[in-house]
Design an enzyme around this catalytic site. Sequence first.
Site, PDB file in Angstrom:
ATOM      1  N   MET A  30      25.978  42.119  49.181  1.00 13.51           N
ATOM      2  CA  MET A  30      25.475  41.539  47.934  1.00 13.51           C
ATOM      3  C   MET A  30      26.176  40.204  47.671  1.00 13.51           C
ATOM      4  O   MET A  30      26.169  39.696  46.553  1.00 13.51           O
ATOM      5  CB  MET A  30      25.682  42.507  46.764  1.00 13.51           C
ATOM      6  N   LEU A  33      31.502  37.097  49.008  1.00 17.69           N
ATOM      7  CA  LEU A  33      32.199  37.676  50.162  1.00 17.69           C
ATOM      8  C   LEU A  33      33.715  37.560  50.037  1.00 17.69           C
ATOM      9  O   LEU A  33      34.238  36.580  49.502  1.00 17.69           O
ATOM     10  CB  LEU A  33      31.724  36.972  51.436  1.00 17.69           C
ATOM     11  N   HIS A  37      34.304  42.103  53.415  1.00 22.08           N
ATOM     12  CA  HIS A  37      33.042  41.796  54.097  1.00 22.08           C
ATOM     13  C   HIS A  37      33.300  41.189  55.481  1.00 22.08           C
ATOM     14  O   HIS A  37      32.591  41.465  56.448  1.00 22.08           O
ATOM     15  CB  HIS A  37      32.222  40.795  53.282  1.00 22.08           C
TER      16      HIS A  37
HETATM   17  O1  PAF Z   1      27.405  47.877  49.634  1.00 20.60           O
HETATM   18  C1  PAF Z   1      26.698  46.955  49.207  1.00 20.60           C
HETATM   19  O2  PAF Z   1      27.112  45.784  49.106  1.00 20.60           O
HETATM   20  C2  PAF Z   1      25.268  47.252  48.790  1.00 20.60           C
HETATM   21  O3  PAF Z   1      25.160  48.502  48.197  1.00 20.60           O
HETATM   22  C3  PAF Z   1      24.254  47.087  49.936  1.00 20.60           C
HETATM   23  C4  PAF Z   1      24.522  48.062  51.065  1.00 20.60           C
HETATM   24  C5  PAF Z   1      24.313  45.670  50.474  1.00 20.60           C
HETATM   25  C6  PAF Z   1      22.842  47.349  49.409  1.00 20.60           C
HETATM   26  O4  PAF Z   1      22.500  46.479  48.391  1.00 20.60           O
END
Ligand code: PAF
Length: 282
Positions: A30, A33, A37
């Site tokens: 989402m 970052l 991530h």
């Molecule tokens: O974990 C996340 O950032 C979100 O739940 C995902 C997997 C990108 C789905 O929107």
Amino acid sequence: MRNVTRIAEVREAVRDWRRAGQRVVFVPTMGNLHAGHMSLLEAARAHGERFVASIFVNPMQFGPNEDFAHYPRTPQRDERMLSEAGCDLMFMPDVAEMYPFGSAAATRVEVPGLSDILCGEFRPGHFQGVTTVVCKLLHIVEPDAAVFGEKDFQQLTLIRRMVSELCMPVQIVAAATVRDADGLALSSRNQYLTEAERAQAPAIHRTLREAAARLAAGEQDVAAIERHGLRALEAQGLRPDYFAVKRAADLGPPQADTRHWVVLTAAHLGKARLIDNLQVER
Ligand code: PAF
């Protein structure tokens, strides 16, 4: 790195890599970052040659009183970080591209039962939003593998189950949780903490470790461990939604012969709702 916003553009790029015999690994996010991530992208390296990341703040997984509008969005910084990390394609669709009929009216994917416990009990509809968007993203990218963080352990369990039940030909890779030096799991929502709350937040990891140590030592009274965890978090100024000990494979109740356990918690601290977990083998 290419930055695209259209589903057709993703399909075209991935098709070309596939034709060239390259394995494609996908990291859905989402955005906003951080090192957590980046560790997903690092984990992706072992599973293919081409890397796709999506950045989409999915309205369907936020409840009406949750932080969708305020969720931190940093697209330019994200693009730079992904490019520097060797990502090949960044997919940043808008809501209309993902939900042409609107997110409220969209076709949904649900994993009943597993979606309704733990975080699902406190965030009704959240996991339906997650499984729906992940299912769509996996259909769009059609990767060979996709990477998800163990920090969102319930999400990871649901996605594994969805992929298996819907016969989706993708390998789900789990990446270990990244923590600050004091144990706090990295999360975009840590930004909501004041300085004083940030100092309290490592109580989550400490309390999980205590519970994990009791389980590893062979303690059988799961309910006592759960009660103690709730009380310990409250005593340290947090407002826990739950503190639960489960079977790691399917989040069911642990049995006498369970070897792989997981302790999970979600707790409010100021404006933030933080989640974390620890796995235990015994
Ligand atoms: O974990 C996340 O950032 C979100 O739940 C995902 C997997 C990108 C789905 O929107």
